[in-house]
Design a protein around this motif. Sequence first.
Motif, short mmCIF file in Angstrom:
data_model
loop_
_atom_site.label_atom_id
_atom_site.label_comp_id
_atom_site.label_asym_id
_atom_site.label_seq_id
_atom_site.Cartn_x
_atom_site.Cartn_y
_atom_site.Cartn_z
N HIS A 11 0.84 -1.20 0.00
CA HIS A 11 0.00 0.00 0.00
C HIS A 11 0.87 1.25 0.00
O HIS A 11 2.05 1.18 0.31
CB HIS A 11 -0.95 0.03 1.21
CG HIS A 11 -0.29 -0.01 2.55
ND1 HIS A 11 0.10 -1.18 3.17
CD2 HIS A 11 0.08 0.98 3.40
CE1 HIS A 11 0.65 -0.91 4.34
NE2 HIS A 11 0.66 0.40 4.51
N GLU A 57 -4.06 3.96 1.42
CA GLU A 57 -4.52 4.21 2.77
C GLU A 57 -4.44 5.70 3.09
O GLU A 57 -3.42 6.33 2.82
CB GLU A 57 -3.67 3.45 3.80
CG GLU A 57 -3.85 1.96 3.77
CD GLU A 57 -3.09 1.26 4.91
OE1 GLU A 57 -3.23 0.04 5.02
OE2 GLU A 57 -2.34 1.94 5.66
N HIS A 81 4.12 7.06 3.79
CA HIS A 81 5.04 5.94 3.60
C HIS A 81 4.60 5.05 2.45
O HIS A 81 3.45 5.11 1.99
CB HIS A 81 5.20 5.12 4.88
CG HIS A 81 3.96 4.42 5.37
ND1 HIS A 81 3.09 4.96 6.28
CD2 HIS A 81 3.46 3.19 5.08
CE1 HIS A 81 2.11 4.11 6.53
NE2 HIS A 81 2.31 3.01 5.81
N ALA A 83 4.58 0.97 1.53
CA ALA A 83 4.70 -0.34 2.17
C ALA A 83 4.94 -1.41 1.11
O ALA A 83 4.19 -1.51 0.13
CB ALA A 83 3.44 -0.67 2.97
N GLU A 131 7.76 0.93 4.84
CA GLU A 131 7.19 -0.09 5.72
C GLU A 131 7.38 -1.45 5.07
O GLU A 131 7.22 -1.60 3.87
CB GLU A 131 5.69 0.17 5.91
CG GLU A 131 4.96 -0.88 6.72
CD GLU A 131 3.45 -0.64 6.77
OE1 GLU A 131 3.02 0.53 6.65
OE2 GLU A 131 2.70 -1.62 6.90
CO CO Z 1 1.28 1.26 6.31
#
Ligand code: CO
Length: 146
Positions: A11, A57, A81, A83, A131
């Motif tokens: 994500h 997200e 971030h 991921a 991440e």
């Molecule tokens: Co995340």
Amino acid sequence: MSFSVLSDIDHVAIAVRSLEEGIETYRTLLEREPEVEIVEEQGVRVAAFPLEHGRVELLEPLDEDSPVAAFLERHGEGLHHVAFRTGDADEALDRAARSGLEPLNDAARPGAGGYRIGFLHPNDLHGVLVEMAQPPGGNGGSDGDV
Ligand code: CO
């Protein structure tokens, strides 16, 4: 290929001041509904828009102590971030540390949706907080579909 390899984008996470406003915007862009979840461990309320591969997200801080509140203070809204999916977040953190990248966590910890996650410092990664995300069941291998 090792089980802890980063196999796919899991994500991208965007810090927002208002989850409601963020949802309205990204609902318009992506033409779908998000799932909203509170993740106490990360101090955020999350709206996750599923994509064919991975998801977007939106992160809204739960309170002033949230790391995302500090991020908004410093940078304003924007990319928080990226991921990457892995089959083993602990091993991925260890491997990154052995390669000279600075982990922000000693060990993986619980994330949204039953994930185990760990972060790497943005200074080593050209300004991007990374991440490492291990889905429930550790689906980080070659098939990639969740
Ligand atoms: Co995340």
